[in-house]
Every structure is written in C-alpha cells, then in structure tokens.
Scaffold this motif. Structure first.
Motif, short mmCIF file in Angstrom:
data_model
loop_
_atom_site.label_atom_id
_atom_site.label_comp_id
_atom_site.label_asym_id
_atom_site.label_seq_id
_atom_site.Cartn_x
_atom_site.Cartn_y
_atom_site.Cartn_z
N MET A 6 0.84 -1.19 0.00
CA MET A 6 0.00 0.00 0.00
C MET A 6 0.88 1.25 0.00
O MET A 6 0.63 2.19 -0.75
CB MET A 6 -0.91 -0.04 1.23
CG MET A 6 -1.93 1.02 1.27
SD MET A 6 -3.37 0.57 0.30
CE MET A 6 -4.55 1.68 1.02
N LYS A 21 -6.86 4.04 0.26
CA LYS A 21 -7.73 3.13 1.01
C LYS A 21 -9.20 3.44 0.70
O LYS A 21 -10.00 2.52 0.49
CB LYS A 21 -7.46 3.29 2.51
CG LYS A 21 -8.24 2.33 3.38
CD LYS A 21 -7.86 2.50 4.84
CE LYS A 21 -8.68 1.59 5.72
NZ LYS A 21 -8.34 1.75 7.14
N CYS A 24 -10.10 2.16 -2.71
CA CYS A 24 -10.25 0.70 -2.65
C CYS A 24 -11.58 0.32 -2.01
O CYS A 24 -12.31 -0.53 -2.54
CB CYS A 24 -9.09 0.08 -1.88
SG CYS A 24 -7.50 0.17 -2.72
N VAL A 32 -7.95 -5.38 -6.39
CA VAL A 32 -6.97 -5.39 -5.31
C VAL A 32 -6.95 -6.77 -4.67
O VAL A 32 -7.98 -7.38 -4.41
CB VAL A 32 -7.31 -4.32 -4.25
CG1 VAL A 32 -6.43 -4.47 -3.03
CG2 VAL A 32 -7.15 -2.94 -4.84
N LYS A 33 -5.73 -7.22 -4.45
CA LYS A 33 -5.55 -8.51 -3.82
C LYS A 33 -5.07 -8.31 -2.38
O LYS A 33 -4.60 -7.24 -2.04
CB LYS A 33 -4.51 -9.31 -4.62
CG LYS A 33 -5.05 -9.69 -5.99
CD LYS A 33 -4.08 -9.56 -7.15
CE LYS A 33 -3.49 -8.25 -7.50
NZ LYS A 33 -4.24 -7.33 -8.32
N ARG A 34 -5.22 -9.33 -1.57
CA ARG A 34 -4.80 -9.25 -0.17
C ARG A 34 -3.86 -10.40 0.15
O ARG A 34 -4.04 -11.52 -0.34
CB ARG A 34 -6.00 -9.25 0.76
CG ARG A 34 -6.82 -7.97 0.65
CD ARG A 34 -7.89 -7.93 1.71
NE ARG A 34 -8.69 -6.71 1.62
CZ ARG A 34 -8.51 -5.65 2.39
NH1 ARG A 34 -7.56 -5.64 3.30
NH2 ARG A 34 -9.29 -4.60 2.27
N ASN A 38 -4.03 -10.03 5.41
CA ASN A 38 -5.13 -9.16 4.98
C ASN A 38 -4.67 -7.78 4.50
O ASN A 38 -5.47 -6.89 4.29
CB ASN A 38 -6.19 -9.01 6.08
CG ASN A 38 -7.56 -8.71 5.50
OD1 ASN A 38 -7.88 -9.14 4.38
ND2 ASN A 38 -8.36 -7.96 6.22
N HIS A 39 -3.36 -7.58 4.34
CA HIS A 39 -2.85 -6.32 3.79
C HIS A 39 -3.05 -6.32 2.27
O HIS A 39 -2.80 -7.33 1.60
CB HIS A 39 -1.37 -6.14 4.11
CG HIS A 39 -1.11 -5.90 5.56
ND1 HIS A 39 0.14 -5.93 6.09
CD2 HIS A 39 -1.94 -5.64 6.61
CE1 HIS A 39 0.09 -5.68 7.39
NE2 HIS A 39 -1.18 -5.51 7.72
N ARG A 40 -3.46 -5.18 1.77
CA ARG A 40 -3.63 -5.04 0.32
C ARG A 40 -2.26 -5.05 -0.36
O ARG A 40 -1.29 -4.54 0.18
CB ARG A 40 -4.32 -3.72 -0.01
CG ARG A 40 -5.75 -3.63 0.41
CD ARG A 40 -6.29 -2.23 0.07
NE ARG A 40 -7.66 -2.08 0.50
CZ ARG A 40 -8.03 -1.57 1.68
NH1 ARG A 40 -7.12 -1.16 2.53
NH2 ARG A 40 -9.30 -1.47 1.98
N TYR A 41 -2.25 -5.58 -1.58
CA TYR A 41 -1.07 -5.42 -2.42
C TYR A 41 -1.54 -5.15 -3.85
O TYR A 41 -2.66 -5.48 -4.23
CB TYR A 41 -0.10 -6.61 -2.31
CG TYR A 41 -0.57 -7.88 -2.97
CD1 TYR A 41 -0.20 -8.18 -4.28
CD2 TYR A 41 -1.34 -8.80 -2.27
CE1 TYR A 41 -0.60 -9.36 -4.88
CE2 TYR A 41 -1.74 -9.99 -2.86
CZ TYR A 41 -1.36 -10.27 -4.16
OH TYR A 41 -1.77 -11.43 -4.76
N ASP A 46 -2.63 -2.59 -11.50
CA ASP A 46 -3.36 -1.81 -10.51
C ASP A 46 -2.82 -0.38 -10.45
O ASP A 46 -3.59 0.58 -10.40
CB ASP A 46 -3.24 -2.43 -9.11
CG ASP A 46 -3.86 -3.81 -9.01
OD1 ASP A 46 -4.91 -4.04 -9.63
OD2 ASP A 46 -3.28 -4.66 -8.30
#
Length: 136
Positions: A6, A21, A24, A32-34, A38-41, A46
């Motif tokens: 992020m 954020k 998103c 968006v993938k996690r 659970n952190h977004r990357y 993207d």
C-alpha cells in the motif's frame, strides 16, 4: 509482474494512504488482492489503473462518475462506446474551462500592463472604486 505494498502504491501514484484506502473501499480499484495478513497489495496493472483514476479525478469526475466508469470498464470491450461518450463530455468541459482560464489570464495581463503604465507615468490612474480625483 512486480507487487507493491500500500505504501509503495501511494508513492508510485502520489496518493495519500487514506485516499487510496478510500478508493479501494469504494470499489474503484476492483482487482486489489490481499496477502495472508489481509494487507492489500497491488501489481503494475493496478498502479496503471489508479493513475487513470487520478486523471479522471483531475478531469472533474466525482466518485459516483468514476464508479460508473469503472463498472463500464469491467464490462470489457462492449462498453467502449459508452466510455468514449463519458470521456468526450469531460473533454468538452475541460476545453470550456481552459477557455475561461485564458479569458482570466487576459484580464490579469491587461491589469498588469495598466499598473506598469501607471507606475511608469505613461497613463493616469483611474479606479472603478474611487472618485475620479483618485490620482496619487
């Protein structure tokens, strides 16, 4: 394909953490993938999409309009005519705004020339706000 945290995505796009954020959470960055924690990357695609969103924002699109544009993009090629219509309307709006800004610049240039002429003694000072005997 490279992946970004992020924080890295914010650095690459110029967005604040809170802004990205929000985008998103609003569904504007749909892919968006996690990670397991659970952190977004984000990946390169993207980042390119987020930069596109920023351009749309700078064109005057609001969140609701960007959501509609995103929805259309997710439909694929079939929605290109609708997207072109949206972009054309924004283009016309920007051109009108540029025209208005150019008029504003002309006013400023005229005022600066007037002030320079007054300061150089080339013309008498006249004000729309002061009585006619306003020369100082």
């Amino acid at each position: 394909m490279k992946i970004y945290t992020m924080k890295q995505a914010c650095e690459l796009t110029g967005m604040t953490y809170q802004g990205l954020k929000f985008y998103c959470n609003e569904g504007l960055v749909p892919n968006v993938k996690r990670l397991i924690n659970n952190h977004r990357y984000f990946d390169d695609r993207d980042i390119a999409w987020i930069k596109s969103l920023l351009c749309l924002r700078d064109c005057g699109m609001g969140i609701k309009e960007m959501k509609e544009y995103t929805r259309l993009c997710l439909m694929g090629q079939s929605s290109i005519p609708e997207r072109k219509t949206i972009l054309q309307a924004k283009r016309e709006s920007i051109l009108k705004h540029i025209e208005e800004l150019n008029e504003t610049l002309k006013f400023i240039d005229t005022k600066e020339k007037f002030y320079d002429d007054v300061l150089e003694g080339k013309r008498e000072y006249v004000s729309n706000l002061l009585p006619c005997s306003c020369r100082k």
